[in-house]
Design a protein around this motif. Structure first.
Motif, mmCIF file in Angstrom:
data_model
loop_
_atom_site.group_PDB
_atom_site.id
_atom_site.type_symbol
_atom_site.label_atom_id
_atom_site.label_comp_id
_atom_site.label_asym_id
_atom_site.label_seq_id
_atom_site.Cartn_x
_atom_site.Cartn_y
_atom_site.Cartn_z
ATOM 1 N N GLU A 115 18.947 -5.561 15.814
ATOM 2 C CA GLU A 115 17.887 -6.203 16.614
ATOM 3 C C GLU A 115 16.549 -5.523 16.373
ATOM 4 O OE1 GLU A 115 16.861 -7.428 21.241
ATOM 5 O OE2 GLU A 115 18.730 -6.382 20.766
ATOM 6 N N TYR A 116 16.573 -4.180 16.313
ATOM 7 C CA TYR A 116 15.346 -3.438 16.027
ATOM 8 C C TYR A 116 14.791 -3.835 14.654
ATOM 9 C CZ TYR A 116 12.589 0.407 14.120
ATOM 10 O OH TYR A 116 11.622 1.139 13.492
ATOM 11 N N THR A 117 15.680 -3.918 13.660
ATOM 12 C CA THR A 117 15.256 -4.270 12.305
ATOM 13 C C THR A 117 14.653 -5.670 12.265
ATOM 14 O OG1 THR A 117 16.997 -2.859 11.394
ATOM 15 C CG2 THR A 117 16.017 -4.480 9.913
ATOM 16 N N ALA A 118 15.295 -6.600 12.963
ATOM 17 C CA ALA A 118 14.788 -7.977 12.996
ATOM 18 C C ALA A 118 13.395 -8.036 13.602
ATOM 19 C CB ALA A 118 15.739 -8.868 13.780
ATOM 20 N N ASN A 119 13.165 -7.260 14.655
ATOM 21 C CA ASN A 119 11.845 -7.240 15.291
ATOM 22 C C ASN A 119 10.815 -6.529 14.422
ATOM 23 O OD1 ASN A 119 12.743 -8.599 17.587
ATOM 24 N ND2 ASN A 119 13.365 -6.702 18.599
ATOM 25 N N THR A 120 11.217 -5.427 13.797
ATOM 26 C CA THR A 120 10.290 -4.645 12.983
ATOM 27 C C THR A 120 9.798 -5.426 11.776
ATOM 28 O OG1 THR A 120 11.349 -2.578 13.657
ATOM 29 C CG2 THR A 120 10.025 -2.515 11.652
ATOM 30 N N TYR A 121 10.702 -6.142 11.130
ATOM 31 C CA TYR A 121 10.332 -6.867 9.918
ATOM 32 C C TYR A 121 10.011 -8.332 10.183
ATOM 33 C CZ TYR A 121 11.747 -2.697 7.446
ATOM 34 O OH TYR A 121 11.838 -1.399 7.004
ATOM 35 N N THR A 167 9.296 3.317 -13.102
ATOM 36 C CA THR A 167 7.985 3.539 -12.482
ATOM 37 C C THR A 167 7.528 2.294 -11.718
ATOM 38 O OG1 THR A 167 6.841 2.818 -14.487
ATOM 39 C CG2 THR A 167 7.317 5.180 -14.275
ATOM 40 N N ARG A 168 8.407 1.292 -11.654
ATOM 41 C CA ARG A 168 8.067 0.058 -10.960
ATOM 42 C C ARG A 168 8.528 0.114 -9.512
ATOM 43 N NH1 ARG A 168 4.354 -2.827 -13.327
ATOM 44 N NH2 ARG A 168 5.162 -4.761 -12.404
ATOM 45 N N LEU A 169 7.759 -0.528 -8.650
ATOM 46 C CA LEU A 169 8.108 -0.678 -7.244
ATOM 47 C C LEU A 169 8.195 -2.164 -6.915
ATOM 48 C CD1 LEU A 169 5.639 1.897 -5.641
ATOM 49 C CD2 LEU A 169 8.067 2.249 -6.104
ATOM 50 N N GLU A 170 9.019 -2.471 -5.932
ATOM 51 C CA GLU A 170 9.118 -3.843 -5.455
ATOM 52 C C GLU A 170 8.599 -3.887 -4.023
ATOM 53 O OE1 GLU A 170 12.567 -6.446 -6.673
ATOM 54 O OE2 GLU A 170 12.917 -6.327 -4.503
ATOM 55 N N VAL A 171 7.556 -4.668 -3.799
ATOM 56 C CA VAL A 171 6.935 -4.773 -2.478
ATOM 57 C C VAL A 171 7.243 -6.153 -1.905
ATOM 58 C CG1 VAL A 171 4.800 -4.668 -1.160
ATOM 59 C CG2 VAL A 171 5.093 -3.205 -3.166
ATOM 60 N N THR A 172 7.861 -6.181 -0.736
ATOM 61 C CA THR A 172 8.181 -7.439 -0.066
ATOM 62 C C THR A 172 7.226 -7.639 1.108
ATOM 63 O OG1 THR A 172 10.514 -7.264 -0.677
ATOM 64 C CG2 THR A 172 9.959 -8.763 1.129
ATOM 65 N N LEU A 173 6.550 -8.777 1.122
ATOM 66 C CA LEU A 173 5.572 -9.096 2.165
ATOM 67 C C LEU A 173 6.032 -10.313 2.955
ATOM 68 C CD1 LEU A 173 2.294 -8.875 0.011
ATOM 69 C CD2 LEU A 173 3.340 -7.041 1.373
ATOM 70 N N LYS A 174 6.086 -10.184 4.267
ATOM 71 C CA LYS A 174 6.329 -11.342 5.145
ATOM 72 C C LYS A 174 4.963 -11.797 5.647
ATOM 73 C CE LYS A 174 8.600 -14.237 7.875
ATOM 74 N NZ LYS A 174 9.558 -13.778 8.894
ATOM 75 N N ILE A 175 4.620 -13.042 5.383
ATOM 76 C CA ILE A 175 3.287 -13.580 5.659
ATOM 77 C C ILE A 175 3.396 -14.703 6.685
ATOM 78 C CG2 ILE A 175 1.284 -14.742 4.608
ATOM 79 C CD1 ILE A 175 2.120 -13.330 1.966
ATOM 80 N N ASN A 176 2.404 -14.823 7.563
ATOM 81 C CA ASN A 176 2.496 -15.747 8.694
ATOM 82 C C ASN A 176 2.120 -17.188 8.349
ATOM 83 O OD1 ASN A 176 -0.254 -15.398 8.387
ATOM 84 N ND2 ASN A 176 -0.682 -15.334 10.596
ATOM 85 N N LYS A 177 2.396 -17.606 7.132
ATOM 86 C CA LYS A 177 2.228 -19.004 6.756
ATOM 87 C C LYS A 177 3.210 -19.328 5.637
ATOM 88 C CE LYS A 177 -1.541 -20.227 4.603
ATOM 89 N NZ LYS A 177 -2.966 -20.390 4.233
ATOM 90 N N THR A 178 3.522 -20.585 5.491
ATOM 91 C CA THR A 178 4.508 -20.975 4.480
ATOM 92 C C THR A 178 3.868 -21.679 3.288
ATOM 93 O OG1 THR A 178 4.947 -23.011 5.721
ATOM 94 C CG2 THR A 178 6.409 -21.140 6.114
ATOM 95 N N GLU A 179 2.602 -22.033 3.401
ATOM 96 C CA GLU A 179 1.906 -22.625 2.244
ATOM 97 C C GLU A 179 1.285 -21.464 1.479
ATOM 98 O OE1 GLU A 179 0.511 -23.839 -0.548
ATOM 99 O OE2 GLU A 179 -1.388 -23.844 0.531
ATOM 100 N N LEU A 180 1.948 -21.022 0.431
ATOM 101 C CA LEU A 180 1.613 -19.760 -0.218
ATOM 102 C C LEU A 180 0.985 -19.916 -1.594
ATOM 103 C CD1 LEU A 180 4.913 -17.839 0.644
ATOM 104 C CD2 LEU A 180 2.718 -17.676 1.824
ATOM 105 N N SER A 181 0.723 -21.152 -2.015
ATOM 106 C CA SER A 181 0.244 -21.361 -3.383
ATOM 107 C C SER A 181 -1.072 -20.630 -3.654
ATOM 108 C CB SER A 181 0.096 -22.856 -3.674
ATOM 109 O OG SER A 181 -0.772 -23.469 -2.727
ATOM 110 N N GLY A 182 -2.001 -20.659 -2.680
ATOM 111 C CA GLY A 182 -3.276 -19.973 -2.866
ATOM 112 C C GLY A 182 -3.109 -18.467 -2.948
#
Length: 220
Positions: A115-121, A167-182
């Motif tokens: 539950e904590y993880t779901a709220n945090t992310y 030397t590569r990193l993977e960054v995951t971003l949760k964004i508050n919109k679903t139209e992401l083309s721009g």
């Protein structure tokens, strides 16, 4: 977030006088495969379901058994990362929490942690997800946020994954919109490698344009 803030008091600990049957019934009730053994306020360790189900006489008090009791715990002021580390290292279903005098005060269960993880992310929040592959020298979350905010959006949560011998990193971003083309186009314009996109309402790969061009050709 510290361990004390995630303590669940609805899971009662076992006593050494409790029977194997009572311990197994309690594990079944709370859907756990470990339970703490506590006498008064003294934490004695965790008992596991795997060992208890091997006991033939289920009326046997657990205090009389020779069990492989493990003794993991965190203090109430421990950071949540320490709790997660124990869950992962020992494959636990709960982690006991002690005060500074080593008195037992409760447990953090796997359900509390989820539950904590779901709220945090921001798992419950609607939005799209962008996964970027970047070099470890180009890890500027501030710059990524600027790109997202330029499209009138915000980053709800983020996390970084590293890989051995890379030397590569993977960054995951949760964004508050679903139209992401721009946003995707902006990341690519700044030479970010967009590795994956989820929940994008504009996931057109160009097939619509190719289909329209083909139909126009047939009309000719």
């Amino acid at each position: 977030m510290i361990a004390a803030e995630l303590i669940s008091n609805i899971i009662p600990p076992l006593k050494t006088s409790d029977t194997v049957q009572k311990a197994l019934e309690r594990m079944s009730e709370f859907k756990l495969y470990h339970l703490p053994i506590v006498n008064e306020s003294q934490f004695l360790g965790l008992v596991s379901e795997d060992e208890l189900i091997e006991v033939r006489d289920q009326e046997t008090p657990i205090g009389t058994l020779s069990l492989s009791i493990i003794n993991p715990f965190v203090f109430e002021e421990s950071h949540i990362y320490d709790v997660i580390r124990l869950f992962n290292q020992l494959q636990l279903s709960l982690v006991p929490v002690l005060d500074s005098n080593k008195n037992y005060i409760g447990v953090v269960s796997i359900n509390n942690l989820l539950e904590y993880t779901a709220n945090t992310y921001a798992v419950k929040e609607p939005g799209g997800i962008v996964v970027l592959s970047i070099s470890n020298r180009n890890n500027s979350l501030a710059h990524m946020a600027q790109i997202v905010e330029a499209d009138n959006a915000q980053i709800l949560s983020s996390y970084v994954s590293s890989f051995p011998d890379s030397t590569r990193l993977e960054v995951t971003l949760k964004i508050n919109k679903t139209e992401l083309s721009g946003i995707i186009a902006s990341f690519e314009r700044y030479d970010y490698e967009v590795k994956a996109v989820f929940n994008n309402t504009q996931n057109d790969d160009g097939s619509t344009d190719r289909f329209n061009s083909f139909m126009n050709y047939l009309n000719v």
